[in-house]
Design an enzyme around this catalytic site. Structure first.
Site, PDB file in Angstrom:
ATOM      1  N   ARG A  57      23.822 -22.863  31.170  1.00 58.07           N
ATOM      2  CA  ARG A  57      23.716 -24.306  30.917  1.00 58.07           C
ATOM      3  C   ARG A  57      24.441 -25.183  31.928  1.00 58.07           C
ATOM      4  O   ARG A  57      24.380 -26.400  31.827  1.00 58.07           O
ATOM      5  CB  ARG A  57      24.163 -24.608  29.486  1.00 58.07           C
ATOM      6  CG  ARG A  57      23.344 -23.811  28.484  1.00 58.07           C
ATOM      7  CD  ARG A  57      23.345 -24.330  27.084  1.00 58.07           C
ATOM      8  NE  ARG A  57      22.330 -23.603  26.335  1.00 58.07           N
ATOM      9  CZ  ARG A  57      22.566 -22.568  25.512  1.00 58.07           C
ATOM     10  NH1 ARG A  57      23.788 -22.164  25.296  1.00 58.07           N
ATOM     11  NH2 ARG A  57      21.573 -21.957  24.913  1.00 58.07           N
ATOM     12  N   GLY A 115      27.738 -13.927  21.296  1.00 62.78           N
ATOM     13  CA  GLY A 115      27.673 -12.530  20.857  1.00 62.78           C
ATOM     14  C   GLY A 115      27.678 -12.338  19.351  1.00 62.78           C
ATOM     15  O   GLY A 115      27.843 -11.218  18.873  1.00 62.78           O
ATOM     16  N   GLY A 116      27.500 -13.409  18.589  1.00 61.31           N
ATOM     17  CA  GLY A 116      27.553 -13.344  17.125  1.00 61.31           C
ATOM     18  C   GLY A 116      26.542 -12.385  16.524  1.00 61.31           C
ATOM     19  O   GLY A 116      26.743 -11.888  15.414  1.00 61.31           O
ATOM     20  N   TRP A 143      29.563 -20.213  21.083  1.00 67.32           N
ATOM     21  CA  TRP A 143      28.733 -19.898  22.251  1.00 67.32           C
ATOM     22  C   TRP A 143      28.215 -21.116  23.000  1.00 67.32           C
ATOM     23  O   TRP A 143      27.689 -21.003  24.103  1.00 67.32           O
ATOM     24  CB  TRP A 143      27.569 -18.973  21.868  1.00 67.32           C
ATOM     25  CG  TRP A 143      26.664 -19.434  20.753  1.00 67.32           C
ATOM     26  CD1 TRP A 143      26.747 -19.061  19.454  1.00 67.32           C
ATOM     27  CD2 TRP A 143      25.533 -20.318  20.844  1.00 67.32           C
ATOM     28  NE1 TRP A 143      25.735 -19.650  18.719  1.00 67.32           N
ATOM     29  CE2 TRP A 143      24.983 -20.425  19.550  1.00 67.32           C
ATOM     30  CE3 TRP A 143      24.923 -21.025  21.895  1.00 67.32           C
ATOM     31  CZ2 TRP A 143      23.868 -21.217  19.265  1.00 67.32           C
ATOM     32  CZ3 TRP A 143      23.822 -21.807  21.615  1.00 67.32           C
ATOM     33  CH2 TRP A 143      23.301 -21.903  20.322  1.00 67.32           C
ATOM     34  N   ASN A 191      27.385 -18.026  13.530  1.00 65.32           N
ATOM     35  CA  ASN A 191      27.251 -17.342  12.238  1.00 65.32           C
ATOM     36  C   ASN A 191      28.342 -16.293  12.027  1.00 65.32           C
ATOM     37  O   ASN A 191      28.813 -15.669  12.964  1.00 65.32           O
ATOM     38  CB  ASN A 191      25.891 -16.641  12.169  1.00 65.32           C
ATOM     39  CG  ASN A 191      25.723 -15.589  13.264  1.00 65.32           C
ATOM     40  OD1 ASN A 191      25.525 -15.942  14.418  1.00 65.32           O
ATOM     41  ND2 ASN A 191      25.838 -14.322  12.927  1.00 65.32           N
ATOM     42  N   ASP A 199      21.856 -17.612   9.246  1.00 68.87           N
ATOM     43  CA  ASP A 199      22.162 -17.807  10.669  1.00 68.87           C
ATOM     44  C   ASP A 199      22.062 -19.281  11.057  1.00 68.87           C
ATOM     45  O   ASP A 199      21.471 -19.643  12.062  1.00 68.87           O
ATOM     46  CB  ASP A 199      21.248 -16.973  11.577  1.00 68.87           C
ATOM     47  CG  ASP A 199      21.668 -17.095  13.042  1.00 68.87           C
ATOM     48  OD1 ASP A 199      22.879 -17.151  13.308  1.00 68.87           O
ATOM     49  OD2 ASP A 199      20.782 -17.159  13.927  1.00 68.87           O
TER      50      ASP A 199
HETATM   51 CA    CA Z   1      23.618 -16.891  15.464  1.00 68.49          CA
END
Ligand code: CA
Ligand code: CA
Length: 587
Positions: free
Chosen positions: A136, A196-197, A262, A280, A322
């Site tokens: 980004r 990395g959730g 993230w 999440n 999520d």
């Molecule tokens: Ca997620």
């Protein structure tokens, strides 16, 4: 124009480009970054100012003139594999810095579109990005261009040569960590989160010395983990507690609890706080982890000097869909009963818009901004969702053979009423411009167990459109009342950022490839131009040689084609790409 006129214009442009070339940018200071929103000659922070308002005081391009803007150059990111281009350009002294898919960085002469240098992180084979190989954007500090990679490193490049000055491993990519967000620079420190959730990592915000890359503090975002301050490369004795293990988590699940910040963060100098959202709780199957599961799906206010959590606000306690909670928290002030309220606004993946007191995290108000919300019937006086229990996907251990819980139809879908794509706030209209999506999902739970580096969901799902004619909706929302002032409906789901300007304009791209400009007060489309591939990047504007420029990346991709179920079918004919487009008014 006659021949002589053309020659004069040509020779003038040759002279101008000679005079300006090669472009070299000055060092970026903390002051440059703090003043970024007001200084129209550069864009030196993600969010066009650390508060993340994405508002520019520039007005030469406005509702009367925008019809006349035209592209002045387009720059190809090259490469054989074109994937989602979610970058926001930064510009300093006529040099533009952008990132491309697969952790690449480019410095471009902003006058001509000529490449000055390119850096390719050459990623290992085993990277595990959940949602496309995107990036980004960069941060600028001193003579450095700093960005995070898909193998969870921070890389600092020399701004003039693109050569590596230092490189730091932030986390272990083999455990599922990656970095896709643009870092921000606050008081000489690089602040970064991690992704990395979906792999059961432990979320973490870290601060590094922006000159030499030394770790300054680390702040895990799952309750129970200690934070630490580092001095001269050494961990100090005393940790800073992030709460006790096991208070809001059962057993050992906090050890792989997700809550990955993230999307990166924002910063407000008025209250001297960082604001990070967290993703999440892991796994998605909520029946395995009764409790609120702090600090997942929350907004955290963090002390930039120590990493201490000053306050938190959890938008989805015990998240079972999520919904994450990473959405950017944008600081803004408003007047009420003769008082200035230091507020912050956030449009959550769960479908609710929250207005918080940014000094202490108090809930001021909240309201739905998605048309359809099935999982909660509203918010209570503290902003906590009133759950619709029948809409939580069922417990697989209660099913006949223990393999799949009851499936439910939930709206919004897990990709969110609003995902990563940043909204904008205009102080002129006092409205938020929120890129949102109307979709729902079949979702069910399955048994799962944590294994390092493996997907840790315990859920299955299919995303479906709700309406035939549109999924994406850009909404102008009054944060004082919750009122929708106008909307624009888009066939494909929106996945790019928004920009507001003092020219009474709102800019946004769509997956169909168009850069669109709207009247900020009415939503009327004032300009559109097709960039050749879907836009999932964030437009910026700045001033150079007395003229106002607009730039945006074009290149379809991101999470929708990978995770979008029936929606992915709807957009599968969109062509990939990878280019930077730059526009201005004719002289
Ligand atoms: Ca997620
Ligand atoms: Ca600026």
């Amino acid at each position: 124009m006659n021949n002589k006129g053309i020659k004069t214009v040509l020779s003038l442009s040759v002279l101008i480009s000679l005079a300006l070339s090669p472009a070299v940018s000055a060092n970026v200071t903390d002051k440059d970054i703090l003043n970024d929103q007001a200084t129209t000659g550069d864009v030196v922070s993600y969010g066009m100012g650390l508060r993340g308002q994405r508002y520019s005081p520039l007005a030469k391009i406005n509702t009367d003139t925008v019809q006349e803007i035209r592209p002045v150059w387009a720059f190809s990111l090259g490469g054989e594999k074109q994937r989602g281009q979610e970058s926001q350009p930064l510009i300093k002294d006529g040099v533009m810095y952008v990132t491309g898919s697969y952790s690449r960085v480019y410095a471009i002469d902003a006058n001509t579109g000529d490449e000055l240098w390119q850096y390719d992180a050459r990623l290992p084979d085993g990277i595990m990005p959940c949602c496309d190989v995107i990036n980004r954007g960069v941060a600028l500090y001193g003579e450095l261009v700093i960005f995070g990679t898909l193998d969870a490193k921070l890389v600092a490049l020399n701004k003039d040569t693109g050569k590596v000055v230092w490189k730091k491993k932030v986390e272990d990519y083999k455990a599922g960590y990656s970095i896709t967000a643009a870092p921000i620079i606050v008081k000489g420190k690089i602040i970064t989160g991690v992704a990395g959730g979906e792999f059961g990592v432990v979320g973490n915000v870290r601060a590094y010395d922006a000159v030499n890359g030394q770790l300054v503090w680390e702040r895990p975002t799952v309750e129970g983990h200690m934070g630490y301050i580092w001095k001269d490369g050494k961990k100090t004795e005393n940790g800073i507690s992030g709460g006790k293990p096991g208070q809001t988590w059962p057993g050992d699940l906090w050890k792989s609890g997700g809550a990955a910040p993230w999307l990166g963060g924002t910063y407000d100098p008025d209250v001297d706080l960082l604001f990070f959202g967290t993703g999440n709780p892991a796994p998605w199957n909520s029946h395995l982890r009764p409790g609120d599961n702090l600090f997942s799906s929350s907004r955290l206010a963090i002390d930039p000097d120590t990493g201490k959590i000053v306050w938190h606000f959890q938008s989805t306690p015990h998240d079972g869909w999520d919904f994450d909670g990473v959405n950017e928290l944008i600081s803004f002030d408003y007047q009420e009963n003769g008082k200035t309220i230091k507020a912050a606004g956030s449009a959550d993946r769960n479908g609710f818009f929250y207005v918080l007191n940014r000094e202490n995290g108090d809930y001021i108000r909240g309201f739905p901004f998605a048309d359809k919300i099935t999982w909660a019937s509203g918010l209570d006086k503290n902003g906590r969702p009133i759950f619709v229990d029948s809409n939580r996907p069922g417990d697989p251990s209660e099913s006949k053979d223990g393999t799949q819980g009851t499936s439910v139809v939930s709206a919004p879908a897990f990709l969110g009423a609003k995902n990563w794509m940043p909204m904008a706030y205009s102080k002129d209209t006092e409205l938020f411009y929120v890129p949102s999506n109307e979709w729902e999902m079949d979702i069910w739970n399955e048994p799962t167990a944590y294994k390092k580096g493996a997907a840790y969901l315990g859920a299955g799902f299919t995303i479906k459109p709700i309406n035939e004619g549109y999924i994406g909706v850009l909404k102008a929302i009054d944060p004082k009342t919750g009122k929708e002032v106008w909307r624009y409906q888009n066939y494909a789901p929106l996945w790019g950022g928004v920009l507001a300007t003092a020219g009474n304009l709102v800019f946004m791209g769509n997956p169909e490839g168009y850069l669109l400009a709207f009247d900020a007060k009415t939503g009327q489309i004032k300009y559109k131009f097709n960039t050749g591939s879907g836009i999932v990047g964030s437009p910026v504007t700045w001033e150079m040689n007395g003229e106002q420029y607009i730039s945006v990346l074009s290149g379809w991709g991101g999470a929708v084609p990978l995770w979008g179920g029936d929606v992915a079918q709807r957009v599968k004919h969109f062509n990939q790409g990878g280019s930077v487009w730059t526009f201005k008014l004719p002289k």
